[in-house]
Design a protein around this motif. Structure first.
Motif, short mmCIF file in Angstrom:
data_model
loop_
_atom_site.label_atom_id
_atom_site.label_comp_id
_atom_site.label_asym_id
_atom_site.label_seq_id
_atom_site.Cartn_x
_atom_site.Cartn_y
_atom_site.Cartn_z
N CYS A 79 43.45 47.25 35.38
CA CYS A 79 41.99 47.27 35.33
C CYS A 79 41.59 48.12 34.12
CB CYS A 79 41.41 47.86 36.61
SG CYS A 79 39.62 48.02 36.55
N LYS A 117 47.28 42.15 46.34
CA LYS A 117 46.48 42.73 47.42
C LYS A 117 45.89 44.08 46.99
CE LYS A 117 46.47 44.02 52.24
NZ LYS A 117 47.18 44.08 53.50
N THR A 159 43.10 43.41 44.53
CA THR A 159 41.91 42.90 45.22
C THR A 159 41.17 44.04 45.92
OG1 THR A 159 42.99 40.77 45.53
CG2 THR A 159 41.10 41.24 46.93
N ASN A 160 41.91 44.90 46.59
CA ASN A 160 41.29 46.05 47.25
C ASN A 160 40.61 46.96 46.24
OD1 ASN A 160 42.02 45.22 49.82
ND2 ASN A 160 43.91 46.41 49.82
N HIS A 161 41.25 47.16 45.10
CA HIS A 161 40.65 47.99 44.06
C HIS A 161 39.32 47.40 43.59
CE1 HIS A 161 39.89 50.16 40.39
NE2 HIS A 161 39.90 49.02 39.73
N CYS A 162 39.31 46.09 43.37
CA CYS A 162 38.09 45.45 42.87
C CYS A 162 36.94 45.51 43.87
CB CYS A 162 38.37 44.00 42.48
SG CYS A 162 39.40 43.88 41.00
N LYS A 163 37.26 45.72 45.13
CA LYS A 163 36.24 45.85 46.17
C LYS A 163 35.80 47.31 46.36
CE LYS A 163 38.01 41.98 48.89
NZ LYS A 163 38.66 41.61 50.17
N SER A 164 36.49 48.23 45.72
CA SER A 164 36.23 49.65 45.95
C SER A 164 34.93 50.11 45.30
CB SER A 164 37.39 50.50 45.41
OG SER A 164 37.39 50.50 44.00
N THR A 165 34.37 51.15 45.87
CA THR A 165 33.15 51.76 45.34
C THR A 165 33.39 52.28 43.93
OG1 THR A 165 32.49 52.38 47.57
CG2 THR A 165 31.40 53.53 45.76
N HIS A 192 35.46 51.25 41.62
CA HIS A 192 35.50 50.16 40.64
C HIS A 192 34.09 49.61 40.39
CE1 HIS A 192 36.95 46.72 38.37
NE2 HIS A 192 36.19 45.95 39.13
N LYS A 193 33.33 49.45 41.45
CA LYS A 193 31.96 48.93 41.30
C LYS A 193 31.10 49.87 40.47
CE LYS A 193 32.15 46.10 45.42
NZ LYS A 193 31.68 45.85 46.77
#
Length: 88
Positions: free
Chosen positions: A41, A52, A55-61, A63-64
């Motif tokens: 990233c 996996k 994907t979890n990282h991309c959903k994390s606060t 990362h956002k």
């Protein structure tokens, strides 16, 4: 696990002109690194070895939040570039 317990083919050796084995001029800990494929990233500067985790990282606060900052910076730079071009 020590280097001595590793198979012989994993040890890198260099021979000098007399045929003696000498250790390469590289820190020993680098001998144990193995290149791996995965996901990096660039926004967060983090590497993930499996899908996996990525994907979890991309959903994390985190990362956002980093993505929002990154996009705001991109918009600002684009606006500055457009302003410079229009002033020419």
């Amino acid at each position: 696990m020590t280097a001595d317990s590793e198979p012989e083919q994993k040890h890198k050796k260099i021979e000098d002109c007399s045929g003696r084995s000498v250790a390469p001029d590289v820190p020993e800990d680098l001998d144990f690194l193995v290149p791996k494929a995965g996901f990096f990233c660039p926004i967060c500067s983090l590497f993930y070895s499996d899908e996996k985790a990525m994907t979890n990282h991309c959903k994390s606060t985190r990362h956002k939040q980093n993505t929002e900052k990154f996009m705001a910076k991109q918009r600002k730079e684009k606006e500055q570039n457009e302003a410079e071009e229009s002033s020419r």
